[in-house]
Scaffold this motif. Structure first.
Motif, PDB file in Angstrom:
ATOM      1  N   ALA A 126       0.820  -1.221   0.000  1.00 54.99           N
ATOM      2  CA  ALA A 126       0.000   0.000   0.000  1.00 54.99           C
ATOM      3  C   ALA A 126       0.850   1.267   0.000  1.00 54.99           C
ATOM      4  CB  ALA A 126      -0.932  -0.005   1.207  1.00 54.99           C
ATOM      5  N   VAL A 127       2.165   1.114  -0.189  1.00 52.80           N
ATOM      6  CA  VAL A 127       3.086   2.253  -0.108  1.00 52.80           C
ATOM      7  C   VAL A 127       3.778   2.476  -1.454  1.00 52.80           C
ATOM      8  CG1 VAL A 127       5.138   3.169   1.049  1.00 52.80           C
ATOM      9  CG2 VAL A 127       3.518   1.760   2.325  1.00 52.80           C
ATOM     10  N   ARG A 128       3.842   3.742  -1.847  1.00 53.14           N
ATOM     11  CA  ARG A 128       4.602   4.152  -3.031  1.00 53.14           C
ATOM     12  C   ARG A 128       5.604   5.221  -2.602  1.00 53.14           C
ATOM     13  NH1 ARG A 128      -0.507   4.830  -4.542  1.00 53.14           N
ATOM     14  NH2 ARG A 128      -0.230   7.064  -4.878  1.00 53.14           N
ATOM     15  N   LEU A 129       6.782   5.155  -3.201  1.00 52.88           N
ATOM     16  CA  LEU A 129       7.807   6.155  -2.916  1.00 52.88           C
ATOM     17  C   LEU A 129       8.081   6.994  -4.151  1.00 52.88           C
ATOM     18  CD1 LEU A 129      10.509   4.100  -0.968  1.00 52.88           C
ATOM     19  CD2 LEU A 129       8.745   5.587  -0.036  1.00 52.88           C
ATOM     20  N   GLY A 130       8.272   8.290  -3.917  1.00 52.98           N
ATOM     21  CA  GLY A 130       8.714   9.166  -4.990  1.00 52.98           C
ATOM     22  C   GLY A 130      10.213   9.007  -5.182  1.00 52.98           C
ATOM     23  N   GLU A 185       9.270  11.240  -1.083  1.00 51.73           N
ATOM     24  CA  GLU A 185       7.866  11.343  -0.696  1.00 51.73           C
ATOM     25  C   GLU A 185       7.294   9.939  -0.528  1.00 51.73           C
ATOM     26  OE1 GLU A 185       4.617  14.350  -1.970  1.00 51.73           O
ATOM     27  OE2 GLU A 185       4.523  12.661  -3.380  1.00 51.73           O
ATOM     28  N   VAL A 186       6.542   9.756   0.549  1.00 50.39           N
ATOM     29  CA  VAL A 186       5.915   8.479   0.866  1.00 50.39           C
ATOM     30  C   VAL A 186       4.404   8.663   0.726  1.00 50.39           C
ATOM     31  CG1 VAL A 186       5.549   6.754   2.678  1.00 50.39           C
ATOM     32  CG2 VAL A 186       7.765   7.930   2.507  1.00 50.39           C
ATOM     33  N   ASP A 221      21.431   4.836   4.753  1.00 47.36           N
ATOM     34  CA  ASP A 221      20.664   5.420   5.845  1.00 47.36           C
ATOM     35  C   ASP A 221      19.290   4.769   5.883  1.00 47.36           C
ATOM     36  OD1 ASP A 221      20.126   7.068   7.991  1.00 47.36           O
ATOM     37  OD2 ASP A 221      20.387   8.933   6.888  1.00 47.36           O
ATOM     38  N   ALA A 222      18.571   4.989   6.990  1.00 50.22           N
ATOM     39  CA  ALA A 222      17.208   4.482   7.143  1.00 50.22           C
ATOM     40  C   ALA A 222      16.394   5.509   7.917  1.00 50.22           C
ATOM     41  CB  ALA A 222      17.211   3.146   7.893  1.00 50.22           C
ATOM     42  N   ALA A 223      15.120   5.597   7.577  1.00 51.46           N
ATOM     43  CA  ALA A 223      14.212   6.509   8.276  1.00 51.46           C
ATOM     44  C   ALA A 223      12.865   5.832   8.437  1.00 51.46           C
ATOM     45  CB  ALA A 223      14.048   7.805   7.488  1.00 51.46           C
ATOM     46  N   VAL A 224      12.162   6.144   9.523  1.00 55.87           N
ATOM     47  CA  VAL A 224      10.798   5.675   9.719  1.00 55.87           C
ATOM     48  C   VAL A 224       9.884   6.889   9.649  1.00 55.87           C
ATOM     49  CG1 VAL A 224       9.156   4.632  11.324  1.00 55.87           C
ATOM     50  CG2 VAL A 224      11.455   3.680  11.099  1.00 55.87           C
ATOM     51  N   VAL A 225       8.857   6.773   8.826  1.00 51.27           N
ATOM     52  CA  VAL A 225       7.890   7.849   8.629  1.00 51.27           C
ATOM     53  C   VAL A 225       6.533   7.360   9.107  1.00 51.27           C
ATOM     54  CG1 VAL A 225       6.741   9.299   6.911  1.00 51.27           C
ATOM     55  CG2 VAL A 225       9.134   8.659   6.603  1.00 51.27           C
ATOM     56  N   GLY A 284      -2.614   9.111   2.017  1.00 48.90           N
ATOM     57  CA  GLY A 284      -1.928  10.065   2.874  1.00 48.90           C
ATOM     58  C   GLY A 284      -0.483  10.167   2.427  1.00 48.90           C
ATOM     59  N   LYS A 285       0.161  11.268   2.810  1.00 48.37           N
ATOM     60  CA  LYS A 285       1.538  11.491   2.382  1.00 48.37           C
ATOM     61  C   LYS A 285       2.426  11.868   3.560  1.00 48.37           C
ATOM     62  CE  LYS A 285       0.417  12.974  -2.296  1.00 48.37           C
ATOM     63  NZ  LYS A 285       1.027  11.918  -3.054  1.00 48.37           N
ATOM     64  N   GLY A 286       3.675  11.518   3.436  1.00 47.63           N
ATOM     65  CA  GLY A 286       4.712  11.890   4.381  1.00 47.63           C
ATOM     66  C   GLY A 286       6.018  12.011   3.615  1.00 47.63           C
ATOM     67  N   THR A 287       7.078  12.369   4.312  1.00 45.23           N
ATOM     68  CA  THR A 287       8.385  12.501   3.671  1.00 45.23           C
ATOM     69  C   THR A 287       9.438  11.796   4.505  1.00 45.23           C
ATOM     70  OG1 THR A 287       7.772  14.644   2.736  1.00 45.23           O
ATOM     71  CG2 THR A 287      10.117  14.130   2.806  1.00 45.23           C
ATOM     72  N   ALA A 288      10.174  10.897   3.862  1.00 40.68           N
ATOM     73  CA  ALA A 288      11.329  10.262   4.502  1.00 40.68           C
ATOM     74  C   ALA A 288      12.521  11.165   4.248  1.00 40.68           C
ATOM     75  CB  ALA A 288      11.569   8.876   3.908  1.00 40.68           C
TER      76      ALA A 288
END
Length: 153
Positions: free
Chosen positions: A69-73, A86-87, A114-118, A129-133
């Motif tokens: 269910a996730v797409r990354l820009g 963009e997540v 690197d790694a990030a949790v959004v 919905g959108k977020g940014t890693a």
């Protein structure tokens, strides 16, 4: 409200990664440093950051796999020199849900940089919905972003 929702912000992961990086920098000043020992310590720091991100996702109670269910820009570099992606999450359920997404940043060889949790909170049923890693430090070269894990809860 059923169950406890734990929400981890990118800031928590960034702080942990920055701490690991600082410790690595402070301990890398010996006369016995070689390129391979410095590279080994850097790899360990990033492995620790990824493990911390995984632990944050493991703490979420009642989460279900939502990687599909996730797409990354495409990764870009922001004005601070950090890599961002963009997540976008899609809530296909019939109730409001939140998402926690671990994004790994890798170089052209596939090495972890690197790694990030959004966290994308309160996405309405049937909506996106959108977020940014955002990376914790400047990344050089060609950077690829990938969804390592994603939970809907």
């Amino acid at each position: 409200m059923p169950g406890h929702r734990t929400r981890w912000s990118t800031a928590a992961i960034l702080t942990t990664t920055a701490t690991v990086a600082a410790a690595l920098t402070l301990t890398s000043c010996s006369d016995e440093d070689t390129p391979s020992s410095v590279a080994s310590r850097a790899a360990s720091a990033f492995a620790s950051a990824t493990a911390e991100a995984g632990r944050k996702l493991d703490d979420i109670k009642g989460g279900v796999d939502a990687k599909d269910a996730v797409r990354l820009g495409s990764p870009t570099t922001d004005s601070d020199g950090r890599t961002t992606a963009e997540v976008t999450v899609e809530n296909t359920t019939d109730s409001t849900k939140s998402f926690a997404v671990q994004v790994n940043f890798r170089n052209e060889n596939g090495d972890l940089l690197d790694a990030a949790v959004v966290t994308v909170s309160d996405v309405a049923a049937g909506r996106t919905g959108k977020g940014t890693a955002r990376s914790t430090h400047d990344l050089s070269g060609t950077v690829k972003a990938e969804v390592a894990r994603a939970l809907r809860y």
